[in-house]
Design an enzyme around this catalytic site. Sequence first.
Site, PDB file in Angstrom:
ATOM      1  N   GLY A   4       0.877  -1.403   0.140  1.00 19.77           N
ATOM      2  CA  GLY A   4      -0.393   0.076   0.227  1.00 19.77           C
ATOM      3  C   GLY A   4       0.724   1.555  -0.284  1.00 19.77           C
ATOM      4  O   GLY A   4       0.993   2.357  -0.698  1.00 19.77           O
TER       5      GLY A   4
ATOM      6  N   LEU B 123       9.175   5.923   5.873  1.00 15.30           N
ATOM      7  CA  LEU B 123       8.632   7.036   5.355  1.00 15.30           C
ATOM      8  C   LEU B 123       7.890   7.220   6.870  1.00 15.30           C
ATOM      9  O   LEU B 123       7.634   8.614   6.492  1.00 15.30           O
ATOM     10  CB  LEU B 123       6.887   6.151   4.999  1.00 15.30           C
TER      11      LEU B 123
ATOM     12  N   GLY C 249       7.516  -2.607   1.571  1.00 10.75           N
ATOM     13  CA  GLY C 249       6.178  -3.074   2.292  1.00 10.75           C
ATOM     14  C   GLY C 249       7.138  -2.664   3.655  1.00 10.75           C
ATOM     15  O   GLY C 249       7.938  -4.301   4.317  1.00 10.75           O
TER      16      GLY C 249
ATOM     17  N   GLU D  54       3.886  -6.551   6.996  1.00 15.39           N
ATOM     18  CA  GLU D  54       4.060  -7.954   7.669  1.00 15.39           C
ATOM     19  C   GLU D  54       5.732  -8.939   7.796  1.00 15.39           C
ATOM     20  O   GLU D  54       5.315  -9.657   8.090  1.00 15.39           O
ATOM     21  CB  GLU D  54       3.380  -9.067   5.848  1.00 15.39           C
TER      22      GLU D  54
END
Length: 721
Positions: A513, A605, A677, A680
């Site tokens: 995402g 980020l 990402g 996870e």
Amino acid sequence: MNAYLKHDEPVTENFLDQTGQNIVGQPVKRIDGLAKVTGSAPFAAEYRLADRVEGVLVQATITKGEIARIDASEALTMPGVITLIEDHRLCTRAAQGGLGEAPQQSPRQVCYWGQPIALIVAETLEQARDAAKKVKVEYRAEDGAPLDPNAVEAEEQEDESVDQGDFAKAMADAAHSVDCTITTAGHASAAMEPHAAVADWDGKRLTVRAALQMLNYNIAELADALELEEDQVRILAPYVGGGFGSKLGVSPEVVAASLAAIELGRPLRVVMTRQQVFQTIMRRSETTQRLRLACDANGKLTAFGHEALVSNLPGEQFAEPVLQSSHFLYAAPNRRLKLDVARIHRMTAGSVRAPGEAVGMPALEAAMDELAQQAGIDPVEFRLMNIPERNPEEDLPFSSHKLAECLKQGADAFGWEHGVRTPRQTREGEWWIGTGIASAARVHNVGEAKAQVTVRPDGSVIVRTDMTDIGTGTYTILAQLAAEMLGVPVERVLVELGDTAFPRGPGSGGSWGAASIGSAVFLACKELRETLEERSGQSFDTLDLSETLGNADLSCEGHYEPGAAQDDYTASGFGAFFAEVRVNRFTGEVRVSRMLGAFGFGRVLNEKTARSQCIGGITWSIGVALTEALMFDPRDGHLVNPDLAEYHVPVNRDVPDLNVIMIEERDPVASPIQAKGIGELGMCGGAAAIANAIYHACGARLYDYPMTPDRVLAALDAAEG
């Protein structure tokens, strides 16, 4: 105005590092945090519409067969009851993530115990709930439906199969080898917010407020299920109370609420009970995994074998990708990998947080620890010496690779005692104490994403996309990116999410995402900067925004699309877990006394939200290792622990202080903003660090997750006997 990038080449330009704002990466507080803690952020079930009625799902009480007759006569006489919805379009199972079309819709054909088969509608929730219990169903049941994945002939997933070199000879000739079978239990997402939908039909268009993760796919799934066009459907999900894969696709409550609202012409709400969520929504498949590993006298892997058995309902395409990181994590010239699926009649198996690695890595890393022990090599050093330079199966370069740094920095911060591991060296009273380590890996994915960014003459910025925030921090990260690129404070950025009227984002899932939608926002902002510079004839840092814009807003839609760059490299996040445990010699109780995770996942980020994701993942690792397991009745396949009282997720007393190290990097292949990402990665392998620490503490090697006290005691007896 549009800005489009197809990611065919690595993006080496560090534009975000050159703005001088220094906003991206900072631990900015969640901009949606105040609304959530004060209760002003509306979740799906909390929308109040005038004249709204309530629906409760009726569920099947057989394993397999068909419905002969539904008798709602008694229920329909009860106070407040309006109708029973029987419709061939009712969904019997949740859609798999990214399906983009209706999930299975044959409510009269029963495939598992608990399957939704009808909807009772009443004026109040209590009336609908009571009436649902009075609905009588006659079945034509089929005996002998398979329930045990080990008792049926499985289907090989040929796209996962690897047979490289001479595996059998390498195993036979090896100086050291292990051949072990490890099992993991099924898991539930157990998100805090239950599944809910509020549907409203105005005669032409359906508006649904729902708990969903991927609106870009969900709108197509719902329209297909209802036999409507997409422009007749609008989905709103601005706030989602956790998903972990369970809300990737539309599920029975969304379709049922929509069908009933259309039929009755009244707004209607369906909220699943906690038990219904457990009984009907995605489960993670249990697994049986055989690990065969071999190394030479110096500790270099010569054979790598990983075979797994998982399960799902007949007709489902998803198979838990247990071997996902095994394909590239360690180098070995002789390889054998195989994934089989058994077709059984339990609820749908699908994506639960970190599908594949969440259960594959704990098995692999436990076997790696056992082989290191046999070879007489420190387990950190053993892993370091077997890191490949390129993908060992596809011969592709890695986009970046931080496993070695994670292992070394994690070991230093944890205080790892290097050397051969000898169990039962430390005891305090009745508690054995030991430490363990495991590598972490999670494949990196990106998806097509669009976002609109608008600059206003007053210096404010608006970001709009149908992307969702499921608690991961999307609102804040997008605000930071826009603020960084457009030179405004974060407080001047309004982020609007979760509305299919906005440009299509990638959805929340698969850890893709932030990198995907963040890249779309980045592209839009970059184009806006360049346009404003052209209009003003000045550099962006010196232009007057109000003077340049006049009285008009300026908008740009950023459009990011993965390209050839993702095909030319192997991209993954990497990490390392370190755990210390205490094992009670009399009761078999295991307590995790401290745990550390070191992770490399590209550009950070937001330091605060990234750390929160890592802590959440490590907490899940404790659950996988010690407590979490779906339990099914072997007679009819019904779930016997369908709530948080019996499905044991770790609570505060189970979780010690956790330490997280983020090893930042810039990965030009991962995304245009050079981020990967993290949602996870933080749970992929952590359970093995706990298992390995248990062995080091007390000498008991366990092969079944979760490692409950009864299993620990049995392993202790075996070790002592």
